[in-house]
Each structure stands twice: as C-alpha cells, then as structure tokens.
Design a protein around this motif. Structure first.
Motif, PDB file in Angstrom:
ATOM      1  N   LEU A 184     -76.471  32.153 -14.741  1.00 61.13           N
ATOM      2  CA  LEU A 184     -75.283  31.533 -15.340  1.00 61.13           C
ATOM      3  C   LEU A 184     -75.444  31.399 -16.853  1.00 61.13           C
ATOM      4  CD1 LEU A 184     -74.500  28.956 -12.527  1.00 61.13           C
ATOM      5  CD2 LEU A 184     -73.210  31.020 -13.108  1.00 61.13           C
ATOM      6  N   ASP A 185     -76.654  31.090 -17.303  1.00 57.67           N
ATOM      7  CA  ASP A 185     -76.929  31.099 -18.749  1.00 57.67           C
ATOM      8  C   ASP A 185     -76.568  32.460 -19.332  1.00 57.67           C
ATOM      9  OD1 ASP A 185     -77.908  28.533 -18.818  1.00 57.67           O
ATOM     10  OD2 ASP A 185     -80.023  29.117 -18.825  1.00 57.67           O
ATOM     11  N   ASN A 186     -77.001  33.494 -18.632  1.00 59.84           N
ATOM     12  CA  ASN A 186     -76.821  34.845 -19.166  1.00 59.84           C
ATOM     13  C   ASN A 186     -75.352  35.265 -19.234  1.00 59.84           C
ATOM     14  OD1 ASN A 186     -79.556  34.897 -19.340  1.00 59.84           O
ATOM     15  ND2 ASN A 186     -79.894  36.295 -17.625  1.00 59.84           N
ATOM     16  N   TYR A 187     -74.525  34.665 -18.379  1.00 63.16           N
ATOM     17  CA  TYR A 187     -73.097  34.976 -18.413  1.00 63.16           C
ATOM     18  C   TYR A 187     -72.317  33.996 -19.312  1.00 63.16           C
ATOM     19  CZ  TYR A 187     -73.008  38.633 -14.776  1.00 63.16           C
ATOM     20  OH  TYR A 187     -73.161  39.794 -14.068  1.00 63.16           O
ATOM     21  N   GLY A 188     -73.036  33.094 -19.961  1.00 64.46           N
ATOM     22  CA  GLY A 188     -72.373  32.195 -20.911  1.00 64.46           C
ATOM     23  C   GLY A 188     -71.724  30.966 -20.311  1.00 64.46           C
ATOM     24  N   TYR A 189     -72.226  30.517 -19.168  1.00 68.63           N
ATOM     25  CA  TYR A 189     -71.701  29.284 -18.560  1.00 68.63           C
ATOM     26  C   TYR A 189     -72.562  28.100 -18.990  1.00 68.63           C
ATOM     27  CZ  TYR A 189     -68.553  32.120 -15.836  1.00 68.63           C
ATOM     28  OH  TYR A 189     -67.549  32.975 -15.474  1.00 68.63           O
ATOM     29  N   LYS A 190     -71.908  26.947 -19.203  1.00 71.75           N
ATOM     30  CA  LYS A 190     -72.643  25.760 -19.637  1.00 71.75           C
ATOM     31  C   LYS A 190     -72.645  24.712 -18.543  1.00 71.75           C
ATOM     32  CE  LYS A 190     -72.080  26.276 -24.546  1.00 71.75           C
ATOM     33  NZ  LYS A 190     -70.822  26.523 -25.267  1.00 71.75           N
ATOM     34  N   GLN A 191     -73.764  24.047 -18.400  1.00 75.78           N
ATOM     35  CA  GLN A 191     -73.873  23.077 -17.307  1.00 75.78           C
ATOM     36  C   GLN A 191     -73.169  21.767 -17.651  1.00 75.78           C
ATOM     37  OE1 GLN A 191     -77.765  21.621 -16.194  1.00 75.78           O
ATOM     38  NE2 GLN A 191     -77.149  21.335 -14.075  1.00 75.78           N
ATOM     39  N   ILE A 192     -72.527  21.180 -16.635  1.00 72.34           N
ATOM     40  CA  ILE A 192     -71.947  19.843 -16.770  1.00 72.34           C
ATOM     41  C   ILE A 192     -72.499  19.000 -15.618  1.00 72.34           C
ATOM     42  CG2 ILE A 192     -69.855  20.593 -15.495  1.00 72.34           C
ATOM     43  CD1 ILE A 192     -68.273  18.533 -17.201  1.00 72.34           C
ATOM     44  N   ARG A 193     -72.726  17.721 -15.878  1.00 77.49           N
ATOM     45  CA  ARG A 193     -73.235  16.833 -14.822  1.00 77.49           C
ATOM     46  C   ARG A 193     -72.289  15.663 -14.652  1.00 77.49           C
ATOM     47  NH1 ARG A 193     -79.801  17.093 -15.269  1.00 77.49           N
ATOM     48  NH2 ARG A 193     -79.878  19.240 -16.022  1.00 77.49           N
ATOM     49  N   MET A 194     -71.763  15.515 -13.464  1.00 79.13           N
ATOM     50  CA  MET A 194     -70.830  14.432 -13.191  1.00 79.13           C
ATOM     51  C   MET A 194     -71.490  13.407 -12.273  1.00 79.13           C
ATOM     52  SD  MET A 194     -69.343  17.665 -13.120  1.00 79.13           S
ATOM     53  CE  MET A 194     -69.103  18.043 -11.392  1.00 79.13           C
ATOM     54  N   PRO A 195     -70.916  12.180 -12.240  1.00 79.87           N
ATOM     55  CA  PRO A 195     -71.446  11.175 -11.314  1.00 79.87           C
ATOM     56  C   PRO A 195     -71.264  11.611  -9.859  1.00 79.87           C
ATOM     57  CG  PRO A 195     -69.945  10.179 -12.901  1.00 79.87           C
ATOM     58  CD  PRO A 195     -69.819  11.645 -13.057  1.00 79.87           C
ATOM     59  N   ILE A 196     -72.040  11.006  -8.987  1.00 77.30           N
ATOM     60  CA  ILE A 196     -71.953  11.330  -7.564  1.00 77.30           C
ATOM     61  C   ILE A 196     -70.850  10.520  -6.886  1.00 77.30           C
ATOM     62  CG2 ILE A 196     -73.279  11.008  -5.404  1.00 77.30           C
ATOM     63  CD1 ILE A 196     -75.697  12.073  -6.951  1.00 77.30           C
ATOM     64  N   VAL A 197     -70.467   9.408  -7.509  1.00 75.86           N
ATOM     65  CA  VAL A 197     -69.433   8.533  -6.946  1.00 75.86           C
ATOM     66  C   VAL A 197     -68.234   8.517  -7.886  1.00 75.86           C
ATOM     67  CG1 VAL A 197     -68.956   6.226  -6.043  1.00 75.86           C
ATOM     68  CG2 VAL A 197     -71.293   7.092  -6.053  1.00 75.86           C
ATOM     69  N   GLU A 198     -67.042   8.568  -7.310  1.00 70.02           N
ATOM     70  CA  GLU A 198     -65.816   8.507  -8.112  1.00 70.02           C
ATOM     71  C   GLU A 198     -64.831   7.591  -7.388  1.00 70.02           C
ATOM     72  OE1 GLU A 198     -65.008  10.315 -10.976  1.00 70.02           O
ATOM     73  OE2 GLU A 198     -66.600  11.830 -11.036  1.00 70.02           O
ATOM     74  N   PHE A 199     -63.746   7.229  -8.088  1.00 72.84           N
ATOM     75  CA  PHE A 199     -62.684   6.499  -7.414  1.00 72.84           C
ATOM     76  C   PHE A 199     -62.100   7.371  -6.302  1.00 72.84           C
ATOM     77  CE2 PHE A 199     -62.481   4.232 -11.571  1.00 72.84           C
ATOM     78  CZ  PHE A 199     -62.783   2.966 -11.072  1.00 72.84           C
ATOM     79  N   THR A 200     -61.852   6.769  -5.151  1.00 71.25           N
ATOM     80  CA  THR A 200     -61.325   7.491  -3.991  1.00 71.25           C
ATOM     81  C   THR A 200     -60.042   8.246  -4.334  1.00 71.25           C
ATOM     82  OG1 THR A 200     -62.282   5.783  -2.590  1.00 71.25           O
ATOM     83  CG2 THR A 200     -60.560   7.168  -1.601  1.00 71.25           C
ATOM     84  N   GLU A 201     -59.230   7.595  -5.157  1.00 73.96           N
ATOM     85  CA  GLU A 201     -57.950   8.160  -5.563  1.00 73.96           C
ATOM     86  C   GLU A 201     -58.090   9.580  -6.140  1.00 73.96           C
ATOM     87  OE1 GLU A 201     -55.282   6.841  -4.742  1.00 73.96           O
ATOM     88  OE2 GLU A 201     -53.935   8.178  -5.845  1.00 73.96           O
ATOM     89  N   LEU A 202     -59.169   9.801  -6.862  1.00 72.39           N
ATOM     90  CA  LEU A 202     -59.387  11.122  -7.479  1.00 72.39           C
ATOM     91  C   LEU A 202     -59.365  12.223  -6.422  1.00 72.39           C
ATOM     92  CD1 LEU A 202     -60.238  12.962  -9.910  1.00 72.39           C
ATOM     93  CD2 LEU A 202     -62.594  12.527  -9.213  1.00 72.39           C
ATOM     94  N   PHE A 203     -60.087  11.998  -5.334  1.00 67.20           N
ATOM     95  CA  PHE A 203     -60.181  13.044  -4.304  1.00 67.20           C
ATOM     96  C   PHE A 203     -58.879  13.158  -3.521  1.00 67.20           C
ATOM     97  CE2 PHE A 203     -64.561  11.467  -4.965  1.00 67.20           C
ATOM     98  CZ  PHE A 203     -65.033  12.589  -5.614  1.00 67.20           C
ATOM     99  N   LYS A 204     -58.235  12.018  -3.281  1.00 62.50           N
ATOM    100  CA  LYS A 204     -56.960  12.077  -2.568  1.00 62.50           C
ATOM    101  C   LYS A 204     -55.956  12.900  -3.358  1.00 62.50           C
ATOM    102  CE  LYS A 204     -57.049   7.908   0.199  1.00 62.50           C
ATOM    103  NZ  LYS A 204     -56.463   6.574   0.390  1.00 62.50           N
ATOM    104  N   ARG A 205     -55.928  12.662  -4.665  1.00 66.06           N
ATOM    105  CA  ARG A 205     -54.924  13.336  -5.485  1.00 66.06           C
ATOM    106  C   ARG A 205     -55.233  14.800  -5.699  1.00 66.06           C
ATOM    107  NH1 ARG A 205     -53.533   9.811 -10.625  1.00 66.06           N
ATOM    108  NH2 ARG A 205     -53.139  11.841 -11.558  1.00 66.06           N
TER     109      ARG A 205
ATOM    110  N   ALA B  73     -63.009  18.338  -8.260  1.00 70.61           N
ATOM    111  CA  ALA B  73     -62.200  17.187  -8.654  1.00 70.61           C
ATOM    112  C   ALA B  73     -62.864  16.428  -9.803  1.00 70.61           C
ATOM    113  CB  ALA B  73     -61.992  16.258  -7.461  1.00 70.61           C
ATOM    114  N   ALA B  74     -64.150  16.144  -9.640  1.00 63.21           N
ATOM    115  CA  ALA B  74     -64.853  15.381 -10.672  1.00 63.21           C
ATOM    116  C   ALA B  74     -64.951  16.185 -11.966  1.00 63.21           C
ATOM    117  CB  ALA B  74     -66.241  14.991 -10.179  1.00 63.21           C
ATOM    118  N   CYS B  75     -65.099  17.479 -11.840  1.00 63.72           N
ATOM    119  CA  CYS B  75     -65.210  18.323 -13.030  1.00 63.72           C
ATOM    120  C   CYS B  75     -63.884  18.309 -13.805  1.00 63.72           C
ATOM    121  CB  CYS B  75     -65.597  19.746 -12.603  1.00 63.72           C
ATOM    122  SG  CYS B  75     -65.971  20.824 -13.974  1.00 63.72           S
ATOM    123  N   VAL B  76     -62.786  18.409 -13.080  1.00 64.46           N
ATOM    124  CA  VAL B  76     -61.473  18.353 -13.731  1.00 64.46           C
ATOM    125  C   VAL B  76     -61.277  16.980 -14.378  1.00 64.46           C
ATOM    126  CG1 VAL B  76     -58.982  18.319 -13.297  1.00 64.46           C
ATOM    127  CG2 VAL B  76     -60.400  20.113 -12.278  1.00 64.46           C
TER     128      VAL B  76
END
Ligand code: ATP
Ligand code: MG
Length: 429
Positions: free
Chosen positions: A33-54, A86-89
């Motif tokens: 992924l480095d070689n194709y120019g993608y950058k890593q992002i790290r999100m929390p493991i827990v989110e508001f439930t609403e995020l996933f519902k929506r 969802a968390a990435c968005v």
C-alpha cells in the motif's frame, strides 16, 4: 478454568506461534500500500451507534443483528465498530481532509466486531485491512484497488486460489428504476419467496438477490437484470473498469447477483472469493459508495474501497502451504554463558555487538543452566549460531562460535572481531 476466565466465544487470542505469520501478512500488505501511495489512518474502535445506523443502513444484517451496542456511563449509545468505512468517512469529514475536492487514498487495519455464529473463517472479533479512496470518481481508481489486491495475491502465492467477481449496481437513479422493476416481479411471485426475502421486499429488495434459499433462487432466474437498467453513466464507468482489468490481464467473472450486504454501494461492487475455505469464501470485498459521504452530512464526495478479512487470508495461506519458512525463525544468534563472570562479560559484549549491528537478532540466555540445558535452548530458539562463553574463553577474550544448522566448524572469535564476523554470516540489509 472457570467460565469467567475464558475468552469470549468467537474472540481469539493470536498466540506467539501464530504471530509471525500475521506480521508477515501485515508487513506485506503495508509495504504494497505504501508503494501504491496509500496513507494509513487509525480510527477509534468505538463510535456512536448512530454512525453505523446511518451509514451501513438500518435494515442490513449488521445493524439489525450483529452489532455490539452498549450504553456508556453517560448514557450514550456506543457500538464496537463492525467495519471500517463508516468511521473512516466520519474521520475525513470531521477533519475536513476531503474538503474542496481533495483526494485521499487511505488504508486502515484493525479489529472489527460482529455478533455472528462463530465458525471457521467467521468470528465475533476479526481483523480487516481496508482501503478507502475519496474524490476520485473514474473507473481508473476502482481498477487500481483491484490491481493492487491482485498483486498482493501474487506476492502471497495465493493468486491461483482466488477469483474476482464483479458487478455494477449503477447510479442511485438507475438502481432506483431497477428496484421498482425487481419489486414488481417479486411481488408477482411472492407466494414462492422465503420469509426473509418477503420481508426484504419492502425494506431492502436488492438483498433478495443474494438469498441462499433454493425456492427464492428459482424465482430469481426469471427476474429483471440490473445490467439492463444501467444508465449511460453507469455503463460507461463499468466498461472503463473492465477495459482496465483486461489491460492488466486480470481475469474476472460478472456476477449479476453480487449486491453486497451494506446499503451504501453504487456502481462497482466486487469480491475476491476462494473455494478453498468452505462456506466462508470471500476474502476481500468492496465497491464504490458515491452517495455515502453526502448521506452522512458531508458535501458530495465520491468514495470507493474494499476490506479484506485477515483471518480468512491467513487460513488460506496455511491451507495452500504458502507460509514462508523463514518467518518463523526469529533468532539469529543465541548466546550461552556459564558462570557469573562470563555472564557479565557476555552482557557487555552483546550490548556492544548490538550497537554495531542494530538488525542482529541476538538472544542472550537467561536463567543460567548447565551446558546441556543452555544448548538445548539455543537449538530450540531456531538460531543459526550459538555463541559460547565460559571461564576458559573469557580468560582468552574470545567467544566460541558454533553453527547450529550444519554450516561449518566451531571456532573461537576474538571479542573485538565478533561483530564483524557476525556481519558476514547473519546480518542482511
Ligand atoms: P460475509 O458474507 O462472509 O458475512 P460480509 O459481506 O459480511 O462477509 P464485509 O462486511 O464485506 O463482509 O467484510 C469484508 C471482509 O471481511 C469479508 O470479505 C471477510 O473476508 C471479512 N469478514 C467479514 N465478516 C467476518 C467475520 N465475522 N469473521 C471473519 N472475517 C469476516
Ligand atoms: Mg456478514
């Protein structure tokens, strides 16, 4: 062991004998992924439930029955993330990094949680590596995501065991027209549909297409096809993707029933499937989700991505015996020292050697022990060489150097010359 002291069903420990393969897999993907120019992002493991519902959609399997949802001490409803998109968005919106049409090519890795029936290849805590690309709407980037996974399968030695299935769900307009036609057809045969499919007719009719029920499948044979409802834009996009896959020499099959479990997909959807793992055959799945960011309150922003299931790919590597031998050897040199004076000298010497050879994997014996027992440990460690330091060697300021895997004779090396000697036989790169 009492029940409360066991891991939760479907949530696995990854034991020391397994982690070398995990690390090899993760490092291979990260480098690619480095070689194709993608950058890593790290999100929390827990989110508001609403995020996933929506984002995932209220009437999907995940939101209806698979989420780990709980109230925290403030009374907020939180959910352990069942997937990464969802968390990435949420993260890119919150930080404005896709604003003004900025392109982002991102990847993430980590555990996901779904309350499913645990079985081979299906767990309640499992791990994914995923990519998400924002603000690139052409088929070139859909193709890149597929091309890079194809390269990955090649690097891992599993290319022959996976097959690419492809479909287009079209723009939301063409999908809307198709949905009407599909529902009309299914309603005419409603008495032959299974209960789940009947329910989905009103909630999420496209999902009927991937039913496992034989009677419903029989009805679907005569159902309208999405391909006939694609508008010009969707068709051009899909043709552009296929042309690129052809150019890259990547074989695929069009699967008109491929609809994916989540609500948010549009245009391209794809899955890499294998027949080597039984029922849990999808190792990587993804697609385009051009409407998702807007649906989540952002400006119109196109998106496309995929997620691969690490456990299933690890199982596949094992099944196909594509585990490289060298990954399990984690020690180059094992140092045995006998007696207090030798131990002190060994420690000082080994730290000096580490200064000079930062990549050397040197394990120093701990817990003393007889010659025989230290030697046994040296052998068991997998090291290529043992270093031996006793009173005799110490007196001469030399250390015994013994090949453990039959490469040459034992010899004594002067303390000062040890690093240089080790550099010639073990340290690469
Ligand atoms: P499936 O149809 O197998 O349930 P899915 O469509 O729910 O898969 P996605 O949400 O697309 O799966 O997740 C992407 C990948 O993550 C899957 O292709 C699979 O490799 C892996 N995956 C999904 N759920 C699990 C699970 N419960 N255990 C292990 N791996 C999983
Ligand atoms: Mg699932």
């Amino acid at each position: 062991m009492s029940k409360s002291l066991q891991a939760i069903r479907g949530m696995n420990d990854i034991l020391p004998e397994q982690t070398p393969l995990w690390r090899y897999f993760e490092a291979t993907v990260a480098r690619l992924l480095d070689n194709y120019g993608y950058k890593q992002i790290r999100m929390p493991i827990v989110e508001f439930t609403e995020l996933f519902k929506r984002s995932i959609g209220e009437v999907t399997d995940i939101v209806e029955k698979e989420m780990y949802t709980f109230e925290d001490r403030n009374g907020d409803s939180l959910t352990l993330r069942p997937e990464g998109t969802a968390a990435c968005v949420r993260a890119v919106l919150e930080h404005g990094i896709t604003g003004g049409g900025q392109t982002q090519k991102l990847w993430y890795i980590g555990p996901m949680f779904r309350h499913e029936r645990p079985q081979k290849g299906r767990y309640r805590q499992f791990h994914q590596i995923g990519c998400e690309v924002f603000n690139l709407d052409g088929p070139d980037i859909d193709a890149e995501l597929i091309v890079l996974t194809w390269r990955l399968w090649g690097q891992l030695g599993i290319r022959d065991a996976v097959k690419l299935e492809l479909n287009s769900l079209g723009t939301s307009e063409s999908r809307g027209r198709y949905r009407v036609a599909l529902v009309e057809y299914l309603l005419a045969h409603v008495d032959k549909l299974d209960e789940d499919s009947r329910r989905r007719l009103t909630t999420n009719p496209l999902r009927v297409l991937d039913t496992k029920n034989a009677d419903t499948q029989a009805v679907l044979v005569g159902a309208p096809k999405m391909a006939d409802y694609l508008d010009e834009e969707s068709r051009t996009h899909f043709e552009g993707l296929k042309a690129r896959l052809d150019a890259a020499g990547i074989p695929y099959v069009i699967n008109p029933k491929l609809v994916r479990g989540l609500d948010y997909y549009s245009k391209t959807v794809f899955e890499w499937v294998t027949d080597k793992l039984g029922a849990q055959g999808t190792v990587c799945a993804g697609g385009r989700y051009d409407g998702l960011v807007e649906q989540m309150g952002g400006k119109p922003t196109t998106g496309v991505g995929f997620a691969m299931g690490i456990e299933r790919l690890i199982l596949l590597l094992e099944t196909l015996e594509q585990v490289p031998q060298e990954i399990s050897r984690q020690v180059d040199v094992y140092l045995c020292a006998f007696g207090e004076a030798a131990e002190l000298a060994a420690l000082a010497l080994s730290e000096k050697v580490r200064d000079q050879l930062p990549n050397l994997r040197l394990q120093i014996n701990a817990g003393a022990g007889s010659f025989k027992s230290q030697f046994k440990k040296a052998d068991k460690s997998g090291a290529l060489y043992a270093l031996i330091l006793g009173d005799d060697e110490l007196a001469q300021q030399v250390i015994g150097f013994k090949p453990l895997r039959g490469q040459g004779e034992q010899q004594n090396i002067a303390f000062d010359a040890l690093a240089a000697h080790l550099a010639t036989c073990v340290v690469q790169g």
